[in-house]
Design an enzyme around this catalytic site. Structure first.
Site, PDB file in Angstrom:
ATOM      1  N   HIS A 306       7.013  37.907  42.591  1.00 59.87           N
ATOM      2  CA  HIS A 306       7.441  38.054  43.978  1.00 59.87           C
ATOM      3  C   HIS A 306       8.414  39.219  44.082  1.00 59.87           C
ATOM      4  CE1 HIS A 306       8.875  37.041  48.009  1.00 59.87           C
ATOM      5  NE2 HIS A 306       7.815  36.270  48.092  1.00 59.87           N
ATOM      6  N   ASP A 363       1.937  30.660  46.717  1.00 61.02           N
ATOM      7  CA  ASP A 363       0.472  30.595  46.678  1.00 61.02           C
ATOM      8  C   ASP A 363      -0.077  29.904  45.440  1.00 61.02           C
ATOM      9  OD1 ASP A 363       0.850  33.739  48.096  1.00 61.02           O
ATOM     10  OD2 ASP A 363      -0.095  32.048  49.104  1.00 61.02           O
TER      11      ASP A 363
HETATM   12  C1  SDX Z   1       3.262  36.299  49.185  1.00 62.76           C
HETATM   13  O1  SDX Z   1       7.008  39.236  50.491  1.00 62.76           O
HETATM   14  C2  SDX Z   1       6.865  37.959  50.751  1.00 62.76           C
HETATM   15  O2  SDX Z   1       7.790  37.264  51.138  1.00 62.76           O
HETATM   16  C3  SDX Z   1       5.465  37.428  50.529  1.00 62.76           C
HETATM   17  C4  SDX Z   1       5.265  35.916  50.664  1.00 62.76           C
HETATM   18  C5  SDX Z   1       5.502  35.429  52.080  1.00 62.76           C
HETATM   19  O3  SDX Z   1       5.820  34.243  52.235  1.00 62.76           O
HETATM   20  O4  SDX Z   1       5.241  36.220  53.018  1.00 62.76           O
HETATM   21  O5  SDX Z   1       6.138  35.235  49.779  1.00 62.76           O
HETATM   22  C6  SDX Z   1       3.816  35.523  50.317  1.00 62.76           C
HETATM   23  O6  SDX Z   1       2.658  37.311  49.404  1.00 62.76           O
HETATM   24  C7  SDX Z   1       3.549  35.827  47.790  1.00 62.76           C
HETATM   25  C8  SDX Z   1       2.967  36.784  46.708  1.00 62.76           C
HETATM   26  C9  SDX Z   1       1.480  36.481  46.574  1.00 62.76           C
HETATM   27  N1  SDX Z   1       0.851  37.456  45.653  1.00 62.76           N
HETATM   28  C10 SDX Z   1       0.480  37.137  44.420  1.00 62.76           C
HETATM   29  O7  SDX Z   1       0.688  36.047  43.898  1.00 62.76           O
HETATM   30  C11 SDX Z   1      -0.258  38.252  43.699  1.00 62.76           C
HETATM   31  C12 SDX Z   1       0.246  38.356  42.253  1.00 62.76           C
HETATM   32  N2  SDX Z   1       1.606  38.893  42.286  1.00 62.76           N
HETATM   33  C13 SDX Z   1       1.809  40.290  42.269  1.00 62.76           C
HETATM   34  O8  SDX Z   1       0.791  41.158  42.458  1.00 62.76           O
HETATM   35  C14 SDX Z   1       3.217  40.772  42.482  1.00 62.76           C
HETATM   36  O9  SDX Z   1       4.043  39.958  41.766  1.00 62.76           O
HETATM   37  C15 SDX Z   1       3.674  40.878  43.918  1.00 62.76           C
HETATM   38  C16 SDX Z   1       2.726  41.666  44.747  1.00 62.76           C
HETATM   39  C17 SDX Z   1       3.838  39.524  44.513  1.00 62.76           C
HETATM   40  C18 SDX Z   1       5.028  41.578  43.919  1.00 62.76           C
HETATM   41  O10 SDX Z   1       4.803  42.862  43.462  1.00 62.76           O
HETATM   42  P1  SDX Z   1       5.998  43.899  43.215  1.00 62.76           P
HETATM   43  O11 SDX Z   1       7.297  43.356  43.657  1.00 62.76           O
HETATM   44  O12 SDX Z   1       5.575  45.228  43.755  1.00 62.76           O
HETATM   45  O13 SDX Z   1       6.073  43.918  41.652  1.00 62.76           O
HETATM   46  P2  SDX Z   1       5.297  44.935  40.728  1.00 62.76           P
HETATM   47  O14 SDX Z   1       3.846  44.944  41.085  1.00 62.76           O
HETATM   48  O15 SDX Z   1       6.046  46.216  40.715  1.00 62.76           O
HETATM   49  O16 SDX Z   1       5.445  44.189  39.313  1.00 62.76           O
HETATM   50  C19 SDX Z   1       6.587  44.402  38.487  1.00 62.76           C
HETATM   51  C20 SDX Z   1       6.057  44.208  37.064  1.00 62.76           C
HETATM   52  C21 SDX Z   1       4.878  45.109  36.738  1.00 62.76           C
HETATM   53  O17 SDX Z   1       4.848  45.279  35.331  1.00 62.76           O
HETATM   54  P3  SDX Z   1       5.594  46.618  34.683  1.00 62.76           P
HETATM   55  O18 SDX Z   1       4.997  47.815  35.381  1.00 62.76           O
HETATM   56  O19 SDX Z   1       7.073  46.439  34.959  1.00 62.76           O
HETATM   57  O20 SDX Z   1       5.249  46.537  33.219  1.00 62.76           O
HETATM   58  O21 SDX Z   1       5.558  42.855  36.913  1.00 62.76           O
HETATM   59  C22 SDX Z   1       4.165  42.901  36.671  1.00 62.76           C
HETATM   60  C23 SDX Z   1       3.687  44.264  37.101  1.00 62.76           C
HETATM   61  O22 SDX Z   1       2.525  44.637  36.374  1.00 62.76           O
HETATM   62  N3  SDX Z   1       3.577  41.825  37.477  1.00 62.76           N
HETATM   63  C24 SDX Z   1       2.600  41.018  37.075  1.00 62.76           C
HETATM   64  C25 SDX Z   1       2.408  40.131  38.137  1.00 62.76           C
HETATM   65  N4  SDX Z   1       3.244  40.411  39.136  1.00 62.76           N
HETATM   66  C26 SDX Z   1       3.967  41.483  38.722  1.00 62.76           C
HETATM   67  N5  SDX Z   1       1.882  40.969  35.928  1.00 62.76           N
HETATM   68  C27 SDX Z   1       0.929  39.988  35.852  1.00 62.76           C
HETATM   69  N6  SDX Z   1       0.702  39.082  36.848  1.00 62.76           N
HETATM   70  C28 SDX Z   1       1.410  39.126  37.993  1.00 62.76           C
HETATM   71  N7  SDX Z   1       1.168  38.246  38.948  1.00 62.76           N
END
Ligand code: SDX
Length: 428
Positions: A306, A363
């Site tokens: 998140h 989720d």
């Molecule tokens: C919702 O914003 C809100 O409030 C949203 C929400 C709401 O109520 O409106 O809470 C609802 O959208 C919840 C999130 C639902 N999405 C997912 O579950 C999809 C999986 N999660 C991600 O794609 C990610 O965690 C996000 C999109 C939720 C957040 O992305 P960020 O903040 O841009 O983080 P990032 O992509 O920069 O990740 C940081 C690191 C990266 O690795 P490095 O480059 O540092 O090595 O963490 C890794 C990412 O690759 N990472 C994950 C991951 N989430 C982040 N690696 C594997 N699996 C994951 N789920």
């Protein structure tokens, strides 16, 4: 004495005001930066940028705190209902008995769609994704309310809010019925919001759906937990559209489109599909977790991570508990729940997730409950949209009530420098 930050640029010192919120969050107000310095800021994904001040929802991502109008989500989940919370979020207070009855009556008075709208449903293919239908039909519904396009509605905002909240539920149910080749079931004015939705989803013309209290309560809780969440992608989209002074329905329809993405509201559908893929592969989750850690795999542990929560999403905790309760009451033993729990345990021990502070979000478990209720996976994000409608409406209202300038971010241009037209015969 106003607190300021000092910025030293090209040997000059600039003072920028500090803004502090009621929960001691602090920001540097850069609204004069370009005029003073000629510089703008750049912030990929707005991770460090506040787009507005708001009084609706407070999140402390480090502590896993979520409050609607100051009330902790845990209290509301235990004691309130979706419609009471919708009033709290939109109108700024929990309704007294009279206000609750009036709000509920408004929802009942506005629950039907104009009959002419049924023809639009006929135009969609059976496999049309219900999020496409929802967004299209919200805009279609606005065509039957021309007063939306004038200022006169401002003195009856609660009527427009109730109209949107009531109709999205009917649109969603009609979309589901259409996708299954079933006749539309009309709302029953004697039923409350969530029960009425389940009635429209699952009743038959010759037999009403049996409304089990535990099922109604579970879905109402899911709506309540999704009701608002600060400036997430879809809410920020609603505010962006509202800032151009577009109408409430147009802004909400844009929110639906932003929510659809698998990184946002589409994640609940992606989680279920991920769990089904793991189950089908006979994987206990270990192989999938290994892939989710591998940047080249193109896989992520959906429902994990998140932008704001760097601790357990409080909504995920509540939904996980409700999962166990609902499946037990319905005597359902879902292997996908076992897989989800195993994934969570394994990820929370794995340095990759621990170091990046990746925890289950709202989720991760919500789809297990919706599946147990009988809601098809393609409708999961529609459930999220119905739940988020009060938050979008309240944010729209904040923009409309505050003479906000139209949202228009700047950019840093990195394209071609001065270039000239060439005729086609000279081009390579
Ligand atoms: C919702 O914003 C809100 O409030 C949203 C929400 C709401 O109520 O409106 O809470 C609802 O959208 C919840 C999130 C639902 N999405 C997912 O579950 C999809 C999986 N999660 C991600 O794609 C990610 O965690 C996000 C999109 C939720 C957040 O992305 P960020 O903040 O841009 O983080 P990032 O992509 O920069 O990740 C940081 C690191 C990266 O690795 P490095 O480059 O540092 O090595 O963490 C890794 C990412 O690759 N990472 C994950 C991951 N989430 C982040 N690696 C594997 N699996 C994951 N789920």
């Amino acid at each position: 004495m106003e607190k300021t930050a000092e910025l030293i640029l090209d040997g000059k010192t600039y003072k920028l005001p500090i803004v502090e919120g009621t929960e001691q969050e602090r920001a540097i107000d850069i609204s004069s930066l370009r005029n003073q310095t000629g510089y703008i800021t750049l912030d990929d994904g707005y991770g460090n940028t506040g787009s507005c001040k708001s009084q609706i929802t407070f999140i402390d991502g480090e502590k896993g705190i979520l409050r609607y109008r100051g009330i902790p989500i845990e209290e509301l989940a235990e004691k309130s209902t979706f419609i009471e919370v919708a009033h709290l979020i939109i109108m700024g207070k929990l309704p007294n008995n009279t206000e609750l009855r009036q709000f509920s009556d408004l929802l009942t008075q506005n629950e039907l769609l104009d009959e002419a709208m049924k023809h639009h449903f006929e135009g969609f293919p059976a496999h049309a994704h219900p999020m496409a239908i929802l967004s299209a039909m919200i805009n279609a519904a606005s065509c039957f309310h021309p007063e939306l396009l004038t200022d006169q509605f401002r003195d009856s905002f609660v009527v427009q809010a109730a109209r949107l909240l009531a109709k999205v539920r009917t649109i969603a149910a009609f979309a589901y019925r259409k996708s299954r080749g079933l006749p539309a079931i009309y709302p029953n004015p004697d039923l409350k919001y969530t029960a009425n939705f389940l009635h429209m989803m699952f009743s038959l013309p010759n037999r009403d759906y049996e409304l089990k209290p535990e099922v109604v309560k579970a879905l109402d809780l899911i709506f309540l937990l999704h009701a608002d969440h600060e400036q997430n992608c879809s809410t920020a989209t609603v505010r962006m559209v509202a800032s151009s002074r577009a109408n409430l329905f147009a802004s909400a329809a844009a929110g639906v489109c932003a929510l659809w993405g698998p990184l946002h509201g589409g994640a609940n559908q992606a989680v279920l599909e991920m769990l089904q893929e793991i189950h089908k592969a006979g994987d206990d989750g270990s192989r999938f977790i290994a892939a989710a850690k591998d940047k080249n795999s193109g896989k992520r542990l959906m429902g994990f991570g998140h932008r704001v929560y760097k601790n357990y999403d409080p909504r995920a905790k509540i939904i996980k508990k409700a999962c166990d309760e609902v499946l037990t009451k319905l005597h359902i033993n879902d292997p996908l729940l076992d897989i989800a729990k195993h994934l969570e345990e394994a990820a929370l021990r794995d340095p990759y997730f621990v170091e990046r502070k990746l925890y289950p979000n709202v989720d991760f478990y919500s789809g297990i409950i919706m599946r147990a209720i009988g809601i098809p996976v393609e409708m999961f994000t529609v459930m999220f949209a119905i739940g988020r409608m009060p938050g979008w409406i309240a944010n729209y209202k904040e923009v409309m009530e505050d003479p906000t300038r139209i949202y228009r971010p700047r950019q840093i241009y990195t394209g071609a420098t001065l270039n000239h037209y060439s005729s086609v015969k000279d081009r390579k």
